[in-house]
Scaffold this active site. Sequence first.
Site, PDB file in Angstrom:
ATOM      1  N   CYS A   1     -21.752  -0.488  21.214  1.00 34.13           N
ATOM      2  CA  CYS A   1     -22.080   0.546  22.191  1.00 34.13           C
ATOM      3  C   CYS A   1     -21.139   1.731  22.165  1.00 34.13           C
ATOM      4  O   CYS A   1     -20.464   2.015  23.165  1.00 34.13           O
ATOM      5  CB  CYS A   1     -22.106  -0.077  23.577  1.00 34.13           C
ATOM      6  SG  CYS A   1     -23.309  -1.388  23.619  1.00 34.13           S
TER       7      CYS A   1
ATOM      8  N   PRO B   1      -0.382  -4.026  -5.842  1.00 32.53           N
ATOM      9  CA  PRO B   1      -1.742  -3.516  -5.668  1.00 32.53           C
ATOM     10  C   PRO B   1      -2.566  -4.397  -4.742  1.00 32.53           C
ATOM     11  O   PRO B   1      -2.459  -5.623  -4.786  1.00 32.53           O
ATOM     12  CB  PRO B   1      -2.314  -3.556  -7.095  1.00 32.53           C
ATOM     13  CG  PRO B   1      -1.560  -4.651  -7.775  1.00 32.53           C
ATOM     14  CD  PRO B   1      -0.197  -4.706  -7.134  1.00 32.53           C
ATOM     15  N   GLY B   2      -3.361  -3.776  -3.903  1.00 31.26           N
ATOM     16  CA  GLY B   2      -4.275  -4.517  -3.038  1.00 31.26           C
ATOM     17  C   GLY B   2      -5.693  -4.083  -3.339  1.00 31.26           C
ATOM     18  O   GLY B   2      -6.474  -4.786  -3.973  1.00 31.26           O
ATOM     19  N   ARG B   3      -5.992  -2.838  -2.922  1.00 27.60           N
ATOM     20  CA  ARG B   3      -7.362  -2.326  -2.983  1.00 27.60           C
ATOM     21  C   ARG B   3      -7.969  -2.412  -4.387  1.00 27.60           C
ATOM     22  O   ARG B   3      -9.132  -2.763  -4.526  1.00 27.60           O
ATOM     23  CB  ARG B   3      -7.362  -0.873  -2.497  1.00 27.60           C
ATOM     24  CG  ARG B   3      -8.726  -0.290  -2.287  1.00 27.60           C
ATOM     25  CD  ARG B   3      -8.652   1.213  -2.019  1.00 27.60           C
ATOM     26  NE  ARG B   3      -7.629   1.613  -1.100  1.00 27.60           N
ATOM     27  CZ  ARG B   3      -7.832   1.906   0.195  1.00 27.60           C
ATOM     28  NH1 ARG B   3      -9.038   1.825   0.713  1.00 27.60           N
ATOM     29  NH2 ARG B   3      -6.814   2.279   0.946  1.00 27.60           N
TER      30      ARG B   3
HETATM   31  N1  LLP Z   1       2.436  -2.156  -0.453  1.00 26.78           N
HETATM   32  C1  LLP Z   1       2.661  -1.640   0.763  1.00 26.78           C
HETATM   33  C2  LLP Z   1       4.041  -1.597   1.267  1.00 26.78           C
HETATM   34  C3  LLP Z   1       1.586  -1.147   1.541  1.00 26.78           C
HETATM   35  O1  LLP Z   1       1.854  -0.641   2.736  1.00 26.78           O
HETATM   36  C4  LLP Z   1       0.278  -1.209   1.032  1.00 26.78           C
HETATM   37  C5  LLP Z   1      -0.854  -0.737   1.820  1.00 26.78           C
HETATM   38  C6  LLP Z   1       0.078  -1.768  -0.239  1.00 26.78           C
HETATM   39  C7  LLP Z   1       1.178  -2.215  -0.962  1.00 26.78           C
HETATM   40  C8  LLP Z   1      -1.281  -1.895  -0.873  1.00 26.78           C
HETATM   41  O2  LLP Z   1      -1.879  -0.660  -1.091  1.00 26.78           O
HETATM   42  P1  LLP Z   1      -3.263  -0.596  -1.899  1.00 26.78           P
HETATM   43  O3  LLP Z   1      -2.979  -0.958  -3.350  1.00 26.78           O
HETATM   44  O4  LLP Z   1      -4.201  -1.536  -1.276  1.00 26.78           O
HETATM   45  O5  LLP Z   1      -3.687   0.819  -1.749  1.00 26.78           O
HETATM   46  N2  LLP Z   1      -6.541   0.181   5.933  1.00 26.78           N
HETATM   47  C9  LLP Z   1      -6.462   1.298   5.005  1.00 26.78           C
HETATM   48  C10 LLP Z   1      -5.412   1.073   3.932  1.00 26.78           C
HETATM   49  C11 LLP Z   1      -4.039   0.778   4.454  1.00 26.78           C
HETATM   50  C12 LLP Z   1      -3.032   0.556   3.371  1.00 26.78           C
HETATM   51  C13 LLP Z   1      -1.767   0.027   3.946  1.00 26.78           C
HETATM   52  N3  LLP Z   1      -0.753  -0.273   2.999  1.00 26.78           N
HETATM   53  C14 LLP Z   1      -7.841   1.551   4.412  1.00 26.78           C
HETATM   54  O6  LLP Z   1      -8.792   0.863   4.784  1.00 26.78           O
HETATM   55  O7  LLP Z   1      -8.006   2.439   3.602  1.00 26.78           O
END
Ligand code: LLP
Length: 421
Positions: free
Chosen positions: A346, A276-278
Amino acid sequence: MDHFLYRDGELHAEDVPVAEIAAAVGTPFYLYSTATLTRHYRLFEEALAPLPHLICYAMKSCGNLSVLRTLAALGAGADVVSVGEYLKARAAGIAGERIVFSGVGKTREEMRLALEGGIRQFNVESEPELAALNEVALALGRRAPVAIRVNPDVDARTHEKIATGRKENKFGIPLSRARAVFAEAAALDGIEVVGVDVHIGSQLVDLAPFEEAYGKVADLTRQLRADGHDIRRLDLGGGLGIPYERSNAVPPLPTDYGAVIRRTVGDLGCEIEIEPGRLISGNAGILVSRVIYVKSGEERDFLILDAAMNDLVRPSMYGAHHDIVPVREPAPGTEAHPYDVVGPVCETGDTFARQRPLPPLAAGDLVAFRSAGAYGAVMASEYNMRPLVPEVMVNGDQFAVIRARPSYDEMIKRDSMAPWL
Ligand code: LLP
């Protein structure tokens, strides 16, 4: 839940007034809450507690050293997608044995550095990558631990730019090829197959796609075991979404997600990894900005902020919504006024929100973009020669700058003059 709340009419980050930090650091800046990071990390820990597991924080969402160290101290591992992230995770104190390396385009040099430094597993996404990793490992006299990422062809029902689990996406190996690729991997002396990996997308607000994907992974695992592979780990990726609009329905919680994991793969006796990231970093961060001008147009009023698309690119890149709140709490009954909220860059794309109802604001007022901790600072650029926004962290009643704003001089000196000029 987060720890950015109004107290005595002022937005606070934990126990610190946001305006006080703005006065000390200058705007714009990202501001992270230790308590929120901790709370979100622990929700996943609790959700997975009955199973052997490792939470590999997806540091691509917010990779500041202090954020990483905070999570590492709670027991987090890391999911990295470049050797740069790998080295930063190590610098933050995360052991190689707790780091998984994801991504479709790992170079041989990246593989070598991670193998030499120590790595829990490579999540391999293609046959050419498998062959390259085998060669690199053999040259070092090592065996590389590998999980193979499969593409389950599941619709994650999220924004098209962040869905990764459909067969038309660049990610993973199609399920139909999986058994053949596992057999190929098992025959390579430089590879040690340890598990199956899947990640279907980001900002998922519905559990059904996870359930479908994990069910397919469970079936595959049984088949692979029958084929003689020792599948002992399942990496189930990240992707659980967060509430960006307070007015909308709340997405499923980590506990609900944990229940899906237990239901689909819980009886396989595998160690579960998630990335998890977000959900950990998103609502643990805000972007604080100051109104430079209020410009009254013929048809609409523009709120011109000192933050821009280079600082927070999500609205212009994905049409993403971020709640915007004034740092000084509006008096009860204050009538909202529609503003187009824009930055100084801009191009018209530098628009955060159109016709957003906000309390009346004036030049000099502070506002905060909520839910900006994930994919905020990490996606920032210096477009228009605007310095990278500083990052600040709060812990109770303390705050610290955890990445300073570069000076213009430092920025200019990063270029060099060609010798013929
Ligand atoms: N694992 C892999 C292999 C991933 O590609 C990603 C996110 C994660 C984990 C983490 O996902 P999360 O739990 O954060 O949803 N820039 C975009 C989001 C790109 C996500 C890329 N991969 C945004 O601002 O919404």
